[in-house]
Scaffold this active site. Structure first.
Site, mmCIF file in Angstrom:
data_model
loop_
_atom_site.group_PDB
_atom_site.id
_atom_site.type_symbol
_atom_site.label_atom_id
_atom_site.label_comp_id
_atom_site.label_asym_id
_atom_site.label_seq_id
_atom_site.Cartn_x
_atom_site.Cartn_y
_atom_site.Cartn_z
ATOM 1 N N LYS A 53 -4.092 -13.620 -24.196
ATOM 2 C CA LYS A 53 -2.709 -14.040 -24.497
ATOM 3 C C LYS A 53 -2.676 -14.850 -25.784
ATOM 4 C CE LYS A 53 -1.445 -13.891 -19.635
ATOM 5 N NZ LYS A 53 -1.424 -14.603 -18.357
ATOM 6 N N GLN A 97 -1.350 -20.432 -15.810
ATOM 7 C CA GLN A 97 -2.115 -19.268 -15.363
ATOM 8 C C GLN A 97 -2.436 -19.385 -13.867
ATOM 9 O OE1 GLN A 97 -2.973 -16.483 -17.308
ATOM 10 N NE2 GLN A 97 -3.625 -15.658 -15.345
ATOM 11 N N ASP A 120 7.190 -16.315 -17.651
ATOM 12 C CA ASP A 120 6.517 -15.468 -16.656
ATOM 13 C C ASP A 120 7.531 -14.883 -15.660
ATOM 14 O OD1 ASP A 120 3.875 -14.770 -16.653
ATOM 15 O OD2 ASP A 120 3.149 -16.616 -15.724
#
Ligand code: NDP
Length: 295
Positions: A53, A97, A120
Site C-alpha cells: 500500500k 491494518q 477502508d
C-alpha cells in the site's frame, strides 16, 4: 475453449495511472492526498500488505505515512493515535491494518475512525449507508470486484450472483452491492456459508460465482455452470519447497480446471488483490477532494 482472464493487474495499473494524473492537478489546487496507515504487530501477511500500500501511494503521489506499533500496544494507545489522525486536517484517509492482536477490539477501533476518513469503508456508518444504497466509502475488495466486472463489460444486471462467504469485508458487502437497484448491480443474489450444506446445487446456478471462503481450491470445475464468470477472492498460502519464499499463493478456485468451464475468471495472484489496492487509492483521493471541496 479457455476462459478469458480478468486481469486485475492491468486494470489496477490503469486506475493508478489515471489517479496519478489527477493528483498532479489536485496538488496545483493545494490538495495533497495523504493516507495514514497503522500496523500493529508483526503478522507477515499484514506487513507485506502495508508495504504494498505504501509503495502504491508513493508511485502515484499520495503521501503514505505508515506507523508501525508493537504487538503489545494497548487499545487506548491505538485509539489515541486514531483520534490524532481524525483531527489532523492534512490526513484524508486512515487505515488500521487488520487483523489486530487479540487484546484489541477491532470493532472499537473501526468505530473510532472518522467515517469521513474511513477509506477502508468498514465504519458502521458507511456500512449502513452502503446497505441503504447511499453514497459512501465502499469497502475496497467488493468495490474492486465490481470495478473489474465493469472494466470487462460484464454487467451483473439480471444475472444470478452466488457468493460463497459472508464476511463483513468481502462476501456480505459484495452481496449487498450486487442487489442494489443501481448500475453495474441489480442482480439476484444468493449467499452461501458453512451453514449452507452442499454448495454445488447453489454454485451451479451462478452466472457470476464469487469464491471468498479462504479455502484453497474448494471450488472445483464440476461446481461451476459452463460459461459462468468466476471471481476468485481467496488468497491462501500453500507450502511449496520449490518457491523462493517456501510457499505460493492460490485462490479458492481450482483455477486450471475451472478456466476450461468458465467464460471468464480472475487469477490468483493478479485478479482481485490489485483491484482492492487500487480502490483504496481511489477512496483516498476521493476523500482528499471532499476535504478540499473539489468534488
Ligand atoms: P473470513 O474467514 O472472514 O470469511 C470466510 C467466509 O467463508 C465465512 O463466511 C465462512 O462461513 C465461509 N466459509 C469458509 N469455509 C467454507 C466452506 N467450506 N463452505 C462454505 N462457506 C465457507 O474470510 P474473508 O472474507 O476475510 O476472506 C476470504 C478469502 O479472501 C481469504 O482467503 C482472504 O485471504 C481473501 N481476501 C482477499 C482479498 C483480496 O484483496 N484479494 C481481500 C480480503 C480477503 P461462516 O460465516 O459460516 O463461517
Amino acid at each position: 475453449m479457455s476462459a478469458q482472464i480478468l486481469d486485475g493487474n492491468a486494470v489496477a495499473a490503469k486506475i493508478r495511472s489515471e489517479l496519478a494524473e489527477e493528483i498532479v492537478e489536485l496538488k496545483k489546487e493545494g490538495c495533497s492526498p495523504r493516507l495514514e496507515v497503522i500496523l500493529v504487530g508483526d503478522n507477515p501477511a499484514s506487513k507485506s500488505y502495508v508495504s504494498m500500500k505504501q509503495k502504491d501511494c508513493t508511485e502515484i503521489g499520495i503521501l503514505g505515512q505508515t506507523t508501525h506499533l508493537p504487538a503489545s500496544t494497548t487499545e487506548d494507545v491505538l485509539l489515541t493515535l486514531v483520534d490524532r489522525s481524525n483531527k489532523d486536517d492534512n490526513v484524508h484517509g486512515i487505515l488500521v491494518q487488520l487483523p489486530l492482536p487479540q487484546h484489541i477490539s477491532e470493532a472499537h477501533v473501526i468505530a473510532r475512525i472518522s467515517p469521513d476518513k474511513d477509506v477502508d469503508g468498514f465504519h458502521p456508518i458507511n456500512t449502513g449507508k452502503m446497505v441503504a444504497g447511499s453514497e459512501c466509502f465502499l469497502p475496497c475488495t467488493p468495490a474492486g470486484m465490481q470495478e473489474l466486472l465493469k472494466e470487462y463489460n460484464i454487467n451483473p444486471k439480471g444475472k444470478h450472483v452466488v457468493v460463497v462467504g459472508r464476511s463483513n469485508i468481502v462476501g456480505k458487502p459484495f452481496a449487498i452491492m450486487m442487489m442494489q437497484k443501481k448500475e453495474w448491480a441489480n442482480a439476484t443474489v444468493t449467499v452461501c456459508h458453512t451453514g449452507s450444506g452442499d454448495l454445488k446445487p447453489f454454485t451451479r446456478q451462478a452466472d457470476i460465482l464469487v469464491a471468498a471462503a479462504g479455502r484453497p481450491a474448494m471450488i472445483t470445475a464440476d461446481m461451476i455452470k459452463p460459461g459462468a464468470v468466476v471471481i476468485d477472492v481467496g488468497v491462501n498460502r500453500i507450502d511449496d519447497p520449490q518457491a523462493k519464499r517456501g510457499y505460493r499463493l492460490v485462490g479458492d478456485v481450482d483455477f486450471a480446471a475451472a478456466k476450461e468451464v468458465a467464460s471468464a475468471i480472475t487469477p490468483v495472484p493478479g485478479g482481485v488483490g490489485p483491484m482492492t489496492r487500487a480502490i483504496l487509492l481511489k477512496n483516498t483521493v476521493q476523500s482528499a477532494k471532499k476535504f478540499h471541496t473539489l468534488l
